[in-house]
Design an enzyme around this catalytic site. Structure first.
Site, PDB file in Angstrom:
ATOM      1  N   GLN A 135       0.483  -0.980  -0.252  1.00  0.00           N
ATOM      2  CA  GLN A 135      -0.219  -0.069  -0.041  1.00  0.00           C
ATOM      3  C   GLN A 135       0.428   1.212  -0.063  1.00  0.00           C
ATOM      4  OE1 GLN A 135      -3.046  -2.868   3.469  1.00  0.00           O
ATOM      5  NE2 GLN A 135      -3.644  -0.145   3.301  1.00  0.00           N
TER       6      GLN A 135
ATOM      7  N   ARG B 171      -8.329  -0.410   8.591  1.00  0.00           N
ATOM      8  CA  ARG B 171      -9.566   0.329   8.033  1.00  0.00           C
ATOM      9  C   ARG B 171      -9.538   1.560   9.739  1.00  0.00           C
ATOM     10  NH1 ARG B 171     -13.688  -1.159   4.179  1.00  0.00           N
ATOM     11  NH2 ARG B 171     -14.161   1.144   3.174  1.00  0.00           N
ATOM     12  N   CYS B 172      -8.588   1.014  10.322  1.00  0.00           N
ATOM     13  CA  CYS B 172      -8.220   2.080  11.703  1.00  0.00           C
ATOM     14  C   CYS B 172      -8.218   3.112  12.345  1.00  0.00           C
ATOM     15  CB  CYS B 172      -7.114   0.798  12.768  1.00  0.00           C
ATOM     16  SG  CYS B 172      -5.725   1.484  12.574  1.00  0.00           S
TER      17      CYS B 172
ATOM     18  N   GLU C 284     -12.182   5.245   6.314  1.00  0.00           N
ATOM     19  CA  GLU C 284     -12.179   4.573   7.261  1.00  0.00           C
ATOM     20  C   GLU C 284     -13.624   4.436   8.385  1.00  0.00           C
ATOM     21  OE1 GLU C 284      -7.854   3.171   8.211  1.00  0.00           O
ATOM     22  OE2 GLU C 284      -9.177   4.066   5.787  1.00  0.00           O
TER      23      GLU C 284
END
Lengths: 782, 155, 292
Positions: A219, A366-367, A735
């Site tokens: 990523q 997705r924190c 997120e």
């Protein structure tokens, strides 16, 4: 649902995605699709023990397996100076292959290189490792006692990794003490795992010019390149990282994994390309997990429900190495957002992190860098407070919301929230779900002993890492970048430092350029992921792409427009000051008939530029002035089958405010996906280790991903409060659904059970837990 | 073992180990990388292909040698002469994909579903695709995509 | 996740398959659906030296009634039952229910009923169903073919009456009369999961409304699926009533001996067994027009 954009308005258009044709025809280009002549396969040998000394590793049998070319161990890597890898957080390191001992079950111990997948697997099976088990530390509270020291390699001889705090400790303590009302709740946000459907993997080879060609599921390809240069000593110009199509990321593909390093070492030593693609089991047991925060939440309030103070103390389980991929100044991520959407006059948060015999990680799924944990803490806490005060939980939130005229709002924990209209977002959700009617129905159902619940979550999160003053990864500031070039015929290419894993950048970045330049988004090509061509960026995670790279693209496009204006002036035969950009064209001020399109200007930039610099391109590196603060109001309606403890999600309304929306179809898709992940976390997901350190959820039969049948129908809507500091007003949204939804689900279940006096159930809220809570409450055992 | 498998209308003759999974045979021996591998336990459905016209099969849970003499359709075989299959068009129109990894399996499972049930209800679709996982879309738009294809009369 | 190497043999007739199995004994496994076997092989938990593929034996693909029983051939797929033209008939409602919740809808297109019975997973669905329906399995051995009652067929976890070198050919479900209905109640965490608990029920009524015969069985309640004999005893000959159903539930809860695991505690699973038998009985009776 999707709409076609033409030259003219592009931002805000639900344009069909440009990347889809290759995916729907099975012509995506994922790492495992790559094959090179002479390519070898890498299989990793992993430890069955959670904590053990390695007495001996015998590779003789493995080397006899036909097709096996080499086997390396931690000792070999250590000799080459590659035994340890700095973690992205920067203050710890992790073993590439185990050296001296293993620290978690499934830890990498040896690397087998072979001619085929089959030979590599056969070879890995017969590597003989002699272990001597050591006592296991399976939870952070036991770790805290330091009875068993896990990391003798570290200077500080303790399992305590760090203490972090923010806010006014004494002021908060005093305020809590003097508050007429107070709640306190321990909440465990369980360990879970992002589990993208494509596992991690890479293909590495050194080409004829001695350059490392590294195709990898990353990523953040540029960060990988720099990190590899620093770790291996290979000059950075000799490293080419290519992140191709990624089958999902969700934070799982941010860290650098041992398999990657082994593949590179193998490629170097053996002189052949090496492919490493992990199995699902390896993915779930050894790559970056998410969460595992034990939080003690205390909220103080006045009798009439105004919050007075917030205190959160967290014990964090980081696993065997501190590989939480946080910005370096934020060991506990952006947990300080824990005051949420509310006007807490004073607050204090602290986190103490410990090593355990579990896989390393912590930042994923997705924190937003621990914003999921913080949001859960405050949204659950507010519901518990509402219960304690006997005030409707919606009303309690309303009473304490930051009001829209209070923005930019300085929070008690040091954040300046950019914009929001929380009341409007909430009202939109309440209307959409028919809140008043639901309350009425709930009263009727309760009279009959039925368990119906309504759960609300009104979260504010923080994304867009981030301003250089505060944010860096391994020292590299968290700006992002764009390079745009417009061709003579009005088509163009934009390259960015981000890397989509399904977020649709090939479409949305083109939409921004098209909007700013009045061009056709269908002929703006978007390229990401190739470190030889893309400008330096920090990658895509934590919803940072739109806030940071989206801004860079906008600003680069505006630079192009400025250059184009000069050429337009030349074409229109007027002074530069007399040309204005209006209705997606260059126009002579006051003379609407005298226009020239960007397409015409593009051609002229190469053929008739006059005194101006030829060509039409620009680069922009954007250092965001602030984070952005998307918010949302989520409402879940559930019905609980008390006999079997089953929770049915009857309805779920999600109203998101992410500022300006580039492509509403893409945003809606992101919300659907994130809500489904939040649903999974709330009801069925957990990476559990037993007290002996055995990982109990090692594949998809035990680590549960919901199917189309369990997944609820999502109702979405939006309000729009642009970010005042972002050139498009966009905030980012990926997120948000995962940040906001778990609390909505849990609040709904607890609301359903509240007539029985049930106050909290830790996630995952399984049938057994619900049934047990009901039974214990009814029998007075609670 | 020498086998001959017809894939998307072409016959592939190869010599493979018995233990070669059909998924890897398709990807590596036939060069058709559209069929993906996403798990170890036949849970995710990324590898779904269609056998003998209408049987959806998880290609990771079948050996290539079992496919000797059989006909397999993969996602690469859906479009005809460059024209997208209505299912492919549906997924594109309805934003039924994001990262694309589950998409081939979803398409092939949907194909088999529509063969047996040309006019599925939403519930039928959700039930019928419950052997395929997706992490990105939350399934809602995938359902719409299949509905679009079914409405177009592509049972 | 690559299996260990093995020799692949494809049989084109039942005789050929049997000959291979007799020759290789414990080294050989039958490959029918393979939906349980192949995953086990990928983890190298199963390492047969020889696989005998029976999928080309078209003679074994049948699903047919021969008057007395529904006969399901060794390679008849779960989906063939799920889609059978008669599956909507009330007499087959137990089979109808279970055929929709076995594994997942793709796996069902390849998995087989006979294979599930031979695999005998403690939390399998077809085994409990076969108990409730009083099914049988036809097994071919050295001495010829024999029909084994399901209660005798299921021996222990993953162990059945099929011995080394033998082969199951067919599963048989007696054709119920038209005053019969059933129900399969399965609690699973998600589609594709094994049952947290499951109950299979089949009830036949006399003309006067009393229960002529009943089958009650549980899955995920012990080493194999179990028959709740006590519930059957309580119910047989009686007029259906809420009290009776409650008593049958209690018997099921007592009979259930589950393992605690990630799906639930012993206590919870036992409780579920009782609840699901109750719900199954109620649904079966409702299908017969009896509202309690």
């Amino acid at each position: 649902m999707s709409a076609q954009a033409t030259a003219g308005q592009s931002v805000g258009v639900a344009m069909k995605r440009k990347e889809d044709p290759r995916f729907i025809q099975g012509k995506g280009n994922y790492v495992d699709d790559l094959s090179f002549p002479g390519m070898l396969y890498l299989a990793l040998v992993r430890s069955p023990y959670p904590h053990a000394e390695i007495k001996n590793i015998d590779i003789a049998e493995a080397m006899k397996v036909p097709g096996v070319k080499a086997v390396i161990t931690g000792k070999d890597l250590e000799a080459a100076g590659l035994g340890w890898l700095p973690t992205f957080h920067g203050f710890d390191k992790q073993m590439v292959l185990a050296i001296g001992k293993v620290l978690f079950q499934y830890q990498e111990v040896a690397a087998v290189f072979a001619e085929s997948r089959e030979a590599a697997a056969d070879g890995a099976e017969v590597v003989e490792v002699e272990y001597e088990p050591l006592p296991v530390v399976a939870d952070p509270f036991t770790s805290k006692t330091d009875k068993v020291l896990l990391r003798p390699d570290r200077e500080g001889k303790t399992n305590h990794i760090f203490h972090w705090e923010v806010g006014d400790r004494d002021g908060t303590a005093r305020a809590l003490e003097s508050s007429p009302k107070r709640i306190s709740q321990r909440m465990w946000f369980q360990r879970c795992h992002p589990a993208p459907l494509e596992p991690c993997g890479c293909v590495a080879y050194f080409d004829t010019m001695g350059r490392l060609q590294f195709h990898v599921t990353s990523q953040a390809p540029h960060v990988y390149r720099t990190a590899l240069a620093l770790v291996t000593g290979i000059a950075e110009d000799k490293i080419h990282v290519i992140s191709p199509d990624l089958g999902g990321g969700f934070g799982n593909k941010v860290p650098v994994y041992p398999g990657y390093v082994c593949a590179i070492v193998g490629a170097l030593k053996i002189g052949r390309p090496v492919k490493w693609v992990e199995s699902r089991t390896e993915n779930l047991t050894s790559t970056g997990f998410a969460r595992d925060y034990h939080m003690d939440v205390e909220i103080g309030a006045t009798e009439d429900g105004r919050v007075t103070a917030l205190r959160v103390a967290t014990t964090a389980d980081h696993g065997a190495f501190d590989a939480a991929a946080d910005p370096s100044k934020y060991p506990a991520g952006i947990f300080g957002i824990v005051t949420g959407s509310y006007t807490f006059p004073v607050a204090h948060a602290e986190v103490d992190a410990y090593f355990t015999n579990k896989a390393p990680g912590g930042i994923a799924y997705r924190c937003s860098f621990r914003v999921t944990e913080a949001s859960f803490a405050i949204e659950r806490g507010m519901d518990i407070l509402a219960d304690e005060l006997g005030i409707d939980s919606v009303e309690l939130r309303r009473r304490n919301f930051i009001k829209k005229d209070q923005f930019p709002y300085p929070s008690a924990l040091g954040f300046t929230y950019d914009s929001g209209d929380y009341h409007k977002t909430l009202d939109t959700a309440l209307e959409k779900i028919g809140y008043a009617a639901l309350l009425k129905e709930q009263a009727e159902q309760r009279a009959k002993g039925e368990l119906m619940g309504i759960g609300v979550s009104t979260f504010t999160e923080v994304v867009g890492a981030g301003p250089s003053k505060h944010f860096d990864i391994l020292g590299i500031k968290m700006f992002d970048s764009a390079e745009i070039r417009i061709h003579p015929t009005g088509a163009g290419i934009v390259r960015a430092g981000t890397k989509s894993q399904g977020q649709g950048h090939e479409t949305t970045w083109a939409q921004i350029v098209a909007e700013e330049l009045g061009l056709d988004p269908q002929t703006i090509m978007v390229e990401e992921g190739d470190t030889d061509t893309a400008p330096y960026g920090l990658g895509t995670y934590a919803s940072r792409s739109t806030p940071v790279a989206g801004a860079a693209i906008t600003m680069a496009a505006r630079r192009i427009r400025e250059k184009a204006r000069k050429v337009a002036a030349h074409l229109l035969e007027v002074g530069e000051a007399d040309v204005e950009w209006k209705d997606y064209k260059f126009q002579v001020k006051g003379v609407p008939a005298k226009v020239v399109t960007m397409k015409e200007v593009a051609f002229a930039a190469y053929t008739n530029m006059g005194p101006n610099e030829p060509g039409l391109e620009a680069t922009y590196y954007y250092d965001p002035p602030n984070m952005t603060y998307p918010n949302g109001a989520y409402i879940a309606v559930v019905d609980v089958d008390r006999e079997i403890g089953e929770v049915k999600v009857r309805r779920f309304v999600a109203v998101d405010d992410c500022g300006t929306v580039i492509n509403p179809m893409v945003v809606e898709g992101q919300i659907h996906g994130g809500l489904t992940e939040g649903f999974a976390i709330a009801f069925m997901q957990e990476i559990q280790y037993d007290s002996d350190g055995n990982n109990l959820n090692t594949n998809f039969t035990d680590y549960l991903v919901p199917t189309s049948l369990e997944t609820p129908h999502w109702e979405t809507a939006s309000t729009v409060t642009p970010s005042p500091h972002h050139p498009l007003g966009a905030k980012g949204v990926g997120e948000s659904p995962n940040v906001g939804s778990p609390a909505a689900f849990v609040n709904a279940v607890i609301d359903a059970l509240s007539p029985l006096g049930v106050r909290h159930i830790d996630m995952p809220v399984t049938r057994d837990k619900v049934w047990r809570a009901i039974r214990d409450a009814e029998s007075g055992k609670a | 073992m020498k086998i001959a498998v017809k894939v998307n209308g072409s016959t592939y003759q190869r010599d493979v180990e018995s233990r070669t999974l059909l998924a890897y045979f398709l990807r590596e021996e036939c060069g058709l990388t559209g069929t993906h591998v996403g798990c170890d336990t036949s849970s995710c459905g990324c590898c779904v292909v269609v056998m003998d016209g209408d049987q959806a099969v998880k290609a990771c849970t079948m050996f290539a040698v079992q496919a000797d003499g059989r006909e397999i359709m993969t996602v690469e075989g859906l479009a005809t002469n460059g024209t997208l299959h209505p299912l492919q068009q549906g997924f594109w129109d309805q934003h039924g994909l994001q990262c694309g990894y589950c998409t081939p399996g979803m398409l092939m499972a949907s194909y088999a579903l529509l063969k047996h049930n040309p006019k599925p209800s939403e519930a039928d679709i959700r039930e019928g695709l419950a052997g395929n996982l997706c992490r990105c879309t939350g399934y809602q738009n995938i359902v719409k995509a299949v509905q679009q294809a079914a409405e177009g009369g592509q049972g | 996740m690559i299996p260990a190497a093995f020799e692949y043999l494809r049989a084109h007739s039942p005789d050929e398959a049997f000959a291979h199995l007799q020759k290789h004994g414990p080294e050989a496994r039958v490959l029918a659906g393979g939906q349980s076997l192949i995953p086990a092989m990928r983890f190298r938990l199963a390492r047969p030296a020889v696989l005998v593929d029976i999928n080309s034996i078209s003679d074994l693909a049948y699903v047919r009634t021969d008057g007395k029983a529904l006969a399901v051939g060794a390679i008849a797929r779960d989906s063939a039952i799920e889609r059978a033209p008669w599956i909507g008939e009330r007499r087959w409602s137990l089979i109808h229910d279970v055929s929709r919740v076995v594994a997942d809808p793709v796996v069902r297109q390849t998995g087989t009923v006979v294979g599930s019975l031979c695999h005998n997973d403690p939390a399998g669905d077809w085994t409990a169903t076969a108990l409730a329906a009083r099914g049988e399995v036809v097994v071919r051995g050295k001495g010829g073919t024999r029909t084994v009652a399901i209660d005798d067929f299921l021996v222990d976890s993953f162990t059945t009456a099929v011995s080394e070198g033998e082969m199951a050919l067919e599963a048989r479900f007696p054709v119920p009369d038209d005053r019969t209905a059933g129900s399969y109640q399965k609690v699973e965490r998600k589609v594709g999961d094994f049952a947290t608990a499951a109950a299979a029920v089949q009830v036949s009524l006399n003309k006067n409304g009393t229960i002529r015969s009943v089958g009650v069985a549980l899955s995920a309640a012990g080493a194999c699926a179990v028959r709740v004999d006590e519930a059957e005893r309580l119910l047989t000959g009686q007029k259906p009533s809420a009290d009776l159903v409650r008593a049958a539930s209690a018997a099921a809860e007592t009979r259930s001996e589950p393992q605690a695991d990630l799906r639930g505690s012993v206590e919870y699973k036992k409780h579920l067994a009782g609840v699901l038998v109750g719900r199954g009985l109620r649904q079966a009776l409702e299908r017969l027009g009896v509202k309690l």
